[in-house]
Write a protein that holds these residues in place. Structure first.
Motif, PDB file in Angstrom:
ATOM      1  N   THR A   1     -17.678   9.784   6.786  1.00  0.00           N
ATOM      2  CA  THR A   1     -17.585   9.077   5.485  1.00  0.00           C
ATOM      3  C   THR A   1     -15.914   8.464   5.504  1.00  0.00           C
ATOM      4  O   THR A   1     -14.910   9.300   5.492  1.00  0.00           O
ATOM      5  CB  THR A   1     -17.596  10.025   4.302  1.00  0.00           C
ATOM      6  OG1 THR A   1     -18.972  10.639   4.376  1.00  0.00           O
ATOM      7  CG2 THR A   1     -17.516   9.445   2.875  1.00  0.00           C
ATOM      8  N   VAL A   2     -16.009   7.127   5.294  1.00  0.00           N
ATOM      9  CA  VAL A   2     -14.635   6.469   5.648  1.00  0.00           C
ATOM     10  C   VAL A   2     -14.569   5.766   4.087  1.00  0.00           C
ATOM     11  O   VAL A   2     -15.235   4.769   3.763  1.00  0.00           O
ATOM     12  CB  VAL A   2     -14.788   5.300   6.472  1.00  0.00           C
ATOM     13  CG1 VAL A   2     -13.454   4.642   7.091  1.00  0.00           C
ATOM     14  CG2 VAL A   2     -15.172   6.134   7.833  1.00  0.00           C
ATOM     15  N   ALA A   3     -13.080   6.142   3.475  1.00  0.00           N
ATOM     16  CA  ALA A   3     -12.632   5.466   2.420  1.00  0.00           C
ATOM     17  C   ALA A   3     -11.727   4.381   2.755  1.00  0.00           C
ATOM     18  O   ALA A   3     -10.781   4.746   3.213  1.00  0.00           O
ATOM     19  CB  ALA A   3     -12.099   6.357   1.341  1.00  0.00           C
ATOM     20  N   ILE A   4     -12.035   3.203   2.256  1.00  0.00           N
ATOM     21  CA  ILE A   4     -11.055   2.304   2.427  1.00  0.00           C
ATOM     22  C   ILE A   4     -10.432   1.838   0.950  1.00  0.00           C
ATOM     23  O   ILE A   4     -11.286   1.478   0.134  1.00  0.00           O
ATOM     24  CB  ILE A   4     -11.748   0.889   2.969  1.00  0.00           C
ATOM     25  CG1 ILE A   4     -12.692   1.276   4.205  1.00  0.00           C
ATOM     26  CG2 ILE A   4     -10.932  -0.416   3.252  1.00  0.00           C
ATOM     27  CD1 ILE A   4     -13.320  -0.002   4.760  1.00  0.00           C
ATOM     28  N   CYS A   5      -9.281   1.781   0.905  1.00  0.00           N
ATOM     29  CA  CYS A   5      -8.307   1.770  -0.440  1.00  0.00           C
ATOM     30  C   CYS A   5      -7.490   0.971  -0.571  1.00  0.00           C
ATOM     31  O   CYS A   5      -6.537   0.743   0.341  1.00  0.00           O
ATOM     32  CB  CYS A   5      -7.882   3.248  -0.619  1.00  0.00           C
ATOM     33  SG  CYS A   5      -8.759   4.579  -0.156  1.00  0.00           S
ATOM     34  N   GLY A   6      -7.666   0.218  -1.580  1.00  0.00           N
ATOM     35  CA  GLY A   6      -6.676  -0.811  -2.183  1.00  0.00           C
ATOM     36  C   GLY A   6      -7.003  -2.096  -2.441  1.00  0.00           C
ATOM     37  O   GLY A   6      -7.978  -2.409  -2.886  1.00  0.00           O
ATOM     38  N   ASP A   7      -6.304  -3.250  -1.741  1.00  0.00           N
ATOM     39  CA  ASP A   7      -6.557  -4.710  -1.893  1.00  0.00           C
ATOM     40  C   ASP A   7      -7.706  -5.215  -1.117  1.00  0.00           C
ATOM     41  O   ASP A   7      -7.652  -5.721  -0.074  1.00  0.00           O
ATOM     42  CB  ASP A   7      -5.255  -5.299  -1.707  1.00  0.00           C
ATOM     43  CG  ASP A   7      -5.483  -6.934  -2.095  1.00  0.00           C
ATOM     44  OD1 ASP A   7      -6.584  -7.411  -2.543  1.00  0.00           O
ATOM     45  OD2 ASP A   7      -4.367  -7.472  -1.835  1.00  0.00           O
ATOM     46  N   ILE A   8      -9.065  -4.795  -1.302  1.00  0.00           N
ATOM     47  CA  ILE A   8      -9.888  -5.106  -0.697  1.00  0.00           C
ATOM     48  C   ILE A   8     -10.299  -6.713  -0.630  1.00  0.00           C
ATOM     49  O   ILE A   8     -10.506  -7.131   0.311  1.00  0.00           O
ATOM     50  CB  ILE A   8     -11.364  -4.498  -1.246  1.00  0.00           C
ATOM     51  CG1 ILE A   8     -11.157  -2.855  -1.413  1.00  0.00           C
ATOM     52  CG2 ILE A   8     -12.486  -4.644  -0.237  1.00  0.00           C
ATOM     53  CD1 ILE A   8     -11.202  -1.879  -0.286  1.00  0.00           C
ATOM     54  N   ALA A   9     -10.119  -7.233  -1.907  1.00  0.00           N
ATOM     55  CA  ALA A   9     -10.418  -8.520  -2.160  1.00  0.00           C
ATOM     56  C   ALA A   9      -9.977  -9.518  -0.858  1.00  0.00           C
ATOM     57  O   ALA A   9     -10.319 -10.463  -0.780  1.00  0.00           O
ATOM     58  CB  ALA A   9     -10.176  -9.003  -3.777  1.00  0.00           C
ATOM     59  N   HIS A  10      -8.604  -9.266  -0.812  1.00  0.00           N
ATOM     60  CA  HIS A  10      -7.794 -10.173   0.191  1.00  0.00           C
ATOM     61  C   HIS A  10      -7.560  -9.806   1.442  1.00  0.00           C
ATOM     62  O   HIS A  10      -6.718 -10.531   2.259  1.00  0.00           O
ATOM     63  CB  HIS A  10      -6.266 -10.494  -0.318  1.00  0.00           C
ATOM     64  CG  HIS A  10      -6.378 -10.992  -1.830  1.00  0.00           C
ATOM     65  ND1 HIS A  10      -6.069  -9.813  -2.791  1.00  0.00           N
ATOM     66  CD2 HIS A  10      -6.524 -12.132  -2.443  1.00  0.00           C
ATOM     67  CE1 HIS A  10      -6.217 -10.769  -4.037  1.00  0.00           C
ATOM     68  NE2 HIS A  10      -6.329 -12.076  -3.515  1.00  0.00           N
TER      69      HIS A  10
END
Ligand code: ASP
Length: 321
Positions: A158-167
């Motif tokens: 399970t990998v959480a990618i956090c923050g400014d995903i859009a850019h």
């Protein structure tokens, strides 16, 4: 060994067994890079040109070192001093370079798709070192190698990618790779920093950091990419840190052995607490830098093998024509 690609433009085009091939070879290069003499001749006689149309510290240094350790002749083209500043188009620049017979072209460009366009105009292997918000394939591969070495596998995590995903091209390439390798991906961030159509990505989306981190094996933090923002995406950096900045307290919601990653450059105190970033028991940020050189060596080695084979077939064709 399976690796068919002619260029490395994105994770999108790679099959799971090609990803495994890169990681396996990169593991061998990690060993080489830890020796006193770090030299092979996999790229001997070949010319590598690095063309960075956008600032970079670690990626450019990493590609340069990787090429030199493989014995290539490496040239860093300083775009600031080149005729690009005088108005030459990307295609003209590509054709000019092509006439110098490079074998590997490493390109970073602020516009999504620019590297693919360039690859269609030259006769050498092209590696995408990051194009706009599109892809950064070697980053996702080095992240995968870091995870595989820390967790013993690159599946069913399970990998959480956090923050400014859009850019983030890092988020995009990682999403593609982690999905291909059958991991569970969670995206965490404020709705203003989520890309349109995020629901179609096949991952879970959270705007609450604690809930999103619950049970995560890997926590991947992203930089706020202010250079790609054209308005107020967050109320203030202080408020952002309070809700989305990773610190020891928020990390307690992830698994007790969860690792912390960041592609760099970091904004300490904005997306991550400085002390946590330096905690070698949780943070693998320095490992990511080390894996970066090995992964880039593996990618260039594999592309060079394909290039040589292709040129060999073409020469044979000429002989028997
Ligand atoms: N170095 C990474 C990139 O080039 C991440 C970042 O800049 O935040 O995309």
């Amino acid at each position: 060994m399976t690796f068919r690609a002619r260029h490395l433009l994105g994770i999108e085009h790679l099959a799971p067994e090609e990803i495994r091939t890169v990681l396996d070879l990169a593991d061998r290069y990690v060993e080489l890079n830890r020796r006193t003499v770090k030299r092979t001749d996999a790229l001997a006689g070949l010319t590598q040109i690095n063309m960075f149309f956008e600032n970079s510290t670690r990626t450019q240094a990493s590609f340069e070192l990787a090429g030199k350790r493989l014995g290539a002749d490496v040239m860093n083209m300083s775009v600031a001093q080149s005729s690009v500043k005088k108005g030459e188009t990307l295609i003209d620049t590509a054709l000019t370079l092509n006439a110098m017979h490079p074998d590997l072209l490493v390109v970073r460009h602020p516009q999504s798709g620019a590297v693919n366009l360039l690859a269609s105009k030259v006769n050498c292997a092209v590696l995408n070192a990051g194009d706009g918000k599109h892809e950064h394939p070697t980053q996702a591969l080095l992240d995968a190698l870091t995870i595989r070495r820390a967790k013993g596998r690159i599946q069913r995590l399970t990998v959480a990618i956090c923050g400014d995903i859009a850019h983030s091209r890092v988020a995009r390439s990682n999403l593609l790779l982690l999905g291909k390798m059958e991991n569970r991906v969670r995206l965490i961030g404020p709705p203003t920093l989520m890309p349109a159509g995020v629901a179609d990505f096949g991952c879970e989306v959270y705007d609450d950091m604690q809930a999103g981190l619950e049970g995560a094996d890997v926590v991947m933090m992203l930089r706020l990419q202010k250079e790609r923002m054209d308005g107020g995406f967050i109320p203030s950096e202080r408020e952002y840190y309070h809700r989305y900045g990773l610190d020891a307290e928020k990390l307690t919601h992830a698994k007790p052995d969860a690792i912390v990653m960041h592609p760099g450059p970091m904004n300490r105190g904005v997306e991550i607490d400085g002390e946590l970033a330096d905690d070698i028991n949780r943070s693998v940020i320095q490992d990511q830098v080390e894996m970066g050189v090995a992964v880039r060596m593996a990618c260039m080695d594999l592309l060079a093998q394909n290039l040589r084979a292709e040129r060999g077939r073409a020469a044979l064709g000429e002989t028997y024509a």
